[in-house]
Design an enzyme around this catalytic site. Structure first.
Site, PDB file in Angstrom:
ATOM      1  N   PHE A 509       0.694  -0.792  -0.278  1.00 28.63           N
ATOM      2  CA  PHE A 509       0.488  -0.267   0.038  1.00 28.63           C
ATOM      3  C   PHE A 509       1.160   1.334   0.049  1.00 28.63           C
ATOM      4  O   PHE A 509       1.727   1.332   0.508  1.00 28.63           O
ATOM      5  CB  PHE A 509      -0.805   0.203   1.235  1.00 28.63           C
ATOM      6  CG  PHE A 509      -2.127  -1.343   1.370  1.00 28.63           C
ATOM      7  CD1 PHE A 509      -2.959  -1.016   1.138  1.00 28.63           C
ATOM      8  CD2 PHE A 509      -1.601  -2.034   2.159  1.00 28.63           C
ATOM      9  CE1 PHE A 509      -4.198  -1.571   0.448  1.00 28.63           C
ATOM     10  CE2 PHE A 509      -2.004  -3.258   2.067  1.00 28.63           C
ATOM     11  CZ  PHE A 509      -4.262  -2.781   1.905  1.00 28.63           C
ATOM     12  N   ASP A 510       0.458   2.237  -1.149  1.00 24.78           N
ATOM     13  CA  ASP A 510       0.998   3.703  -0.616  1.00 24.78           C
ATOM     14  C   ASP A 510       0.064   4.315   1.030  1.00 24.78           C
ATOM     15  O   ASP A 510      -0.408   3.949   0.520  1.00 24.78           O
ATOM     16  CB  ASP A 510       0.507   4.539  -2.019  1.00 24.78           C
ATOM     17  CG  ASP A 510       0.979   6.494  -1.649  1.00 24.78           C
ATOM     18  OD1 ASP A 510       2.014   5.872  -1.424  1.00 24.78           O
ATOM     19  OD2 ASP A 510       0.292   6.462  -1.825  1.00 24.78           O
ATOM     20  N   LYS A 511       1.100   5.295   0.925  1.00 21.63           N
ATOM     21  CA  LYS A 511       0.737   5.329   2.684  1.00 21.63           C
ATOM     22  C   LYS A 511      -0.210   7.165   2.582  1.00 21.63           C
ATOM     23  O   LYS A 511      -1.329   6.538   3.018  1.00 21.63           O
ATOM     24  CB  LYS A 511       1.500   5.970   3.778  1.00 21.63           C
ATOM     25  CG  LYS A 511       0.973   6.531   5.382  1.00 21.63           C
ATOM     26  CD  LYS A 511       2.042   6.935   6.044  1.00 21.63           C
ATOM     27  CE  LYS A 511       2.691   8.687   4.772  1.00 21.63           C
ATOM     28  NZ  LYS A 511       1.859   9.666   5.251  1.00 21.63           N
ATOM     29  N   THR A 512       0.260   7.869   1.312  1.00 19.39           N
ATOM     30  CA  THR A 512      -0.837   9.598   0.883  1.00 19.39           C
ATOM     31  C   THR A 512      -1.749   8.753   0.668  1.00 19.39           C
ATOM     32  O   THR A 512      -1.632   8.577  -0.788  1.00 19.39           O
ATOM     33  CB  THR A 512       0.219  10.385   1.337  1.00 19.39           C
ATOM     34  OG1 THR A 512       1.488  10.294   2.507  1.00 19.39           O
ATOM     35  CG2 THR A 512      -0.246  11.821   1.065  1.00 19.39           C
ATOM     36  N   VAL A 720      -0.996  -0.824  -4.152  1.00 18.32           N
ATOM     37  CA  VAL A 720      -2.697  -0.322  -4.259  1.00 18.32           C
ATOM     38  C   VAL A 720      -1.894   1.387  -3.935  1.00 18.32           C
ATOM     39  O   VAL A 720      -1.158   0.871  -2.774  1.00 18.32           O
ATOM     40  CB  VAL A 720      -3.550  -0.847  -2.862  1.00 18.32           C
ATOM     41  CG1 VAL A 720      -4.828   0.529  -3.189  1.00 18.32           C
ATOM     42  CG2 VAL A 720      -3.737  -2.295  -3.338  1.00 18.32           C
TER      43      VAL A 720
END
Length: 828
Positions: A509-512, A720
């Site tokens: 997963f990307d964070k922001t 994602v």
């Protein structure tokens, strides 16, 4: 070794997207040139178009020569290869296969794919054939299949477009005839009726022999009409499939005088064929229903007058008036009125979404992709509460609904790995069956039995060994899976991503903007010793006003508010914020700009190890460490050689993140990782809050790509992200999943799987559905191969043709019905 990046669209203007085969051909052509070591695709990160990156030796070729070589290679490919796509009425899967095969046999056609929903795609070599030849051949075959005198003409995607939102609706079983689309089903019923009457007369009366035989012959006609037609078409296409085998077996039964058994074979086969087409039609209609969501007309206000126009006449900038309970005709944003919109058809959201007018109409029109969701509306959604007026941002052919319909249809022409396997299997299996049947005809030379018995057994084996269920096992599941996903606000681009996603047990997963809200807020402003907080804020606001980064927007928004409160308290005014100029981004580190004639820097602590000037003071470093320990993202501000202080920001985790992670674990996802450009402590804090095991911070964009490639090589991973700045990492993953794709053209184009709403809750649906699809594909393969494995020895040992075809057709129907279960799939 130097690098040269060139826009892909500049080199290959005619290709539909960067997944086209011509991109690989371009890379291979360039790599064959002297002095060029490597050429590869660079997917857009949202700041611009896709590019070709060329690694070259400057001692051999110059930059200008590289660009010229690339331009010539692009022209060469563009002139040589064409792409043709058309949309016709829905057609039976087997007939689609026959037309696909015939298209592929046209000299110069490199690849041809036809989906049962009627979408056809062909790539061809212009030196050997042309669009007109392919189109004319297809029209002729489509006319013979559908009875239509004017099938849709194809279009070349580099020259023409179509309105996919208004493609012709197909029918269940595209066979024309005196009874229309239902002709085949009626013929099958008539076959059964004549068979039954003939059998009753033959069994229970003393009628002359010619009377039941005549009735059986009539049953042969009705039962064999379409089967013979298909067999002839496929033989002309160079394919010997079940239709041919059934006709041979029926003729063989008649030769042996067992007319009733031959008629029974044709009846069971034709009724099974018709019912299979009807069942497959349910999945096709689920996709076709998408194109019927948009209204045909729109009420617009032009020059102060209200008028009704067709949606094809809608123009960007038109003001569209939408009354309660009406479907919205165009993508756009609300300018007047407030309402709730049911947008489940596009985003899959189960509850209506409140909408309100934008504050700045001109700014919204200038940058429609940045409009917040509470102002944005989509074509095909339903206005529920009050009357509203919207400003259109896209034409009918370009709106989100039209693009989704096109992509879902084209997804059916993208062949999955299992489909490729079954096609290869059939290619060798069917000739082997025919060879085996020929050998069985010579059985009287080995065992003591009449030739008629050996011939009958050979015909039964022909029926038993036909891989009919195998041919439809995967397409039926993929069609149902893609249709169900689209209904739930998830766009899956074909069987490949659908199968791959079901196989993976790791997600990054990307964070922001993915695990967090993507709307950070400024929580801290810590000035350095001897610096006033107002000075820190003024310089930070001045620089960040030039940037569109989410963190920059937070600094400007919250900084102005804080500065305003301070200056109003002291009787000052906001005019003291200076104007900055010459903003430059230092990738992954920060930004620089000129403020009041001096350079100002804002960024991570790493930035100040690279730029000239005084080193980072210990006091500033300690402030950074203190804020990062509390989960803050930090930005250090320096003006000329003076360090002004540190700004702390926080992006809160999404409400849905924690429950989504829990659901994914229940679905069997074993490894979930967060990758972020933020510092490791912030990444760890967010990961802990949402329930992730691993977090990897301090990653530059290229580091994210490397991390995904590493994970991909270990286990295979889905990535994602928001589809914009995560595009390179998503392209490197086994499957790229973009969130919020309904509002982003880039996300729709770059992702393998697109979650139309900006809602993590839809991710378990995508994962669960892909796993269910893969499971059903495996079940169908085992069922179809298992039935062949049972029937072949059974018929060799004496099983009659009638029971063999009943079991064979029964297994085909079971396979299709099993696949249709996906249409009712519910996420846990």
């Amino acid at each position: 070794m130097n690098k040269q990046k060139i826009e892909l669209q500049f080199l290959l203007p005619s290709i539909p997207d960067s997944s086209d085969h011509c991109v690989e051909r371009l890379a291979n052509l360039l790599q064959a040139k002297a002095g060029i070591d490597l050429a590869h695709l660079l997917k857009s990160n949202g700041d611009g178009p896709d590019q070709i990156c060329i690694h070259y030796d400057p001692s051999v070729v110059s930059t200008g020569q590289v660009r010229e070589l690339a331009r010539r290679a692009g022209v060469e490919l563009d002139q040589r290869y064409g792409h043709w796509i058309t949309k016709s009425p829905a057609i039976h899967a087997r007939r689609a296969s026959a037309i696909e095969s015939r298209l592929g046999r046209i000299d110069g056609v490199l690849e041809a794919v036809m989906s049962p929903d009627g979408t056809v795609r062909a790539e061809y070599d212009r030196t050997k054939t042309n669009e007109s030849t392919i189109s004319d051949a297809f029209k002729e075959w489509a006319k013979s299949e559908s009875g239509s005198t004017d099938p849709h003409a194809g279009y070349q995607h580099d020259e023409e477009g179509q309105d996919p939102g208004h493609a012709q609706s197909g029918h269940d079983h595209a066979h024309g005839g005196i009874f229309g689309p239902k002709t085949e089903l009626i013929f099958a019923i008539l076959c059964g009726a004549f068979l039954l009457v003939g059998w009753l007369l033959e069994t229970f009366t003393e009628a002359a022999d010619w009377i039941p035989v005549t009735l059986f012959v009539v049953a042969y006609f009705f039962g064999g009409y379409f089967t013979t037609k298909e067999a002839v078409e496929k033989i002309r296409a160079g394919k010997f499939e079940i239709d041919f085998l059934m006709i041979v077996a029926a003729v063989g039964a008649a030769t042996l005088g067992v007319w009733a058994e031959g008629a029974l074979l044709l009846f069971l086969f034709s009724i099974g064929h018709a019912l299979e087409g009807y069942a497959m039609g349910r999945a096709k209609r689920a996709i076709e229903a998408l194109s019927e969501l948009a209204p045909r007309t729109a009420r617009v206000r032009r020059e102060g007058k209200e008028t009704e126009v067709t949606i094809e006449e809608l123009q960007v900038g038109d003001v569209v008036i939408v009354k309660p309970d009406e479907r919205i005709a165009a993508d756009g944003f609300v300018i007047v009125g407030e309402s709730s919109i049911d947008q489940a058809t596009i985003t899959g959201e189960s509850v209506p979404v409140d909408k309100q007018p934008v504050v700045d109409r001109e700014a919204a029109a200038a940058d429609p992709e940045s409009i917040a969701s509470e102002h944005r509306v989509f074509a095909g959604t339903i206005n529920q509460a009050g009357a509203i007026e919207i400003q259109a941002t896209k034409t009918a052919a370009e709106n989100t609904l039209a693009r989704v319909v096109t992509m879902v249809s084209e997804a059916e022409t993208r062949v999955s790995p299992t489909q490729k396997f079954t096609t290869q299997f059939e290619r060798y299996f069917v000739p082997s069956v025919i060879a085996g049947v020929v050998l069985l005809l010579f059985a009287p030379l080995v065992i003591d039995e009449p030739f008629s018995d050996s011939f009958y057994r050979a015909m039964a084996v022909l029926v038993a060994a036909s891989p009919c269920a195998l041919a439809i096992a995967t397409p039926s599941a993929v069609l149902s899976g893609v249709a169900r996903a689209a209904r739930g606000g998830v766009l899956v681009k074909g069987g490949g991503p659908l199968e791959s996603l079901g196989r993976l047990d790791a997600i990054a997963f990307d964070k922001t903007g993915t695990l967090t809200e993507g709307e950070p807020r400024m929580t801290d402003s810590r000035p350095a010793n001897g610096v006033d907080e107002s000075e820190l804020l003024r310089i930070a606001i001045a620089v960040e006003e030039l940037s569109k980064h989410p963190l920059a927007k937070a600094v400007v928004r919250d900084g102005r508010k804080k500065l305003g409160e301070r200056e109003m308290g002291s009787g000052g005014n906001m005019s003291s914020v200076a104007a900055a100029t010459n903003l430059k981004s230092i990738t992954g580190r920060g930004v620089q700009a000129e403020v009041e004639g001096k350079l100002a820097y804002i960024g991570k602590d790493d930035l100040f190890d690279e730029v000239e000037g005084s080193p980072l003071p210990d006091s500033i470093r300690q402030t950074v460490e203190s804020l990062e320990a509390e989960g803050r993202t930090t930005m250090i501000v320096r003006h000329s050689d003076r360090y002004l202080g540190v700004i702390g920001l926080m992006d809160t985790p999404r409400e849905a993140a924690k429950r989504t992670i829990a659901k994914l674990r229940e679905l069997g996802i074993k490894r979930m990782i967060m990758i972020s450009g933020d510092n490791q402590q912030v990444a760890d804090a967010v990961a802990k809050a949402v329930g992730l095991d691993e977090a990897r911070g301090d990653l530059m964009p290229e580091d994210k790509v490397a991390e995904i490639k590493k994970l991909n090589s270990e286990t295979g991973v889905a990535m994602v992200g928001d589809g914009v700045n995560d595009a390179p990492a998503m392209a490197s993953a086994s499957v790229g999943i973009a969130m919020g794709a309904a509002g982003s053209d880039v996300a729709l184009e770059t992702a393998d799987v697109a979650l139309m709403s900006d809602n993590l809750d839809h991710l378990p649906l995508a994962i669960g559905l892909s796993r269910a699809t893969r499971r059903i594909i495996r079940q169908n393969l085992w069922m179809s191969l298992g039935m062949v494995a049972f029937l072949v020895p059974a018929t060799i040992l004496g099983l009659n043709i009638g029971p063999a075809v009943a079991l064979h057709e029964g297994s085909t129907l079971v396979v299709v019905i099993n696949a249709l279960r996906l249409l009712a799939y519910q996420s846990k």
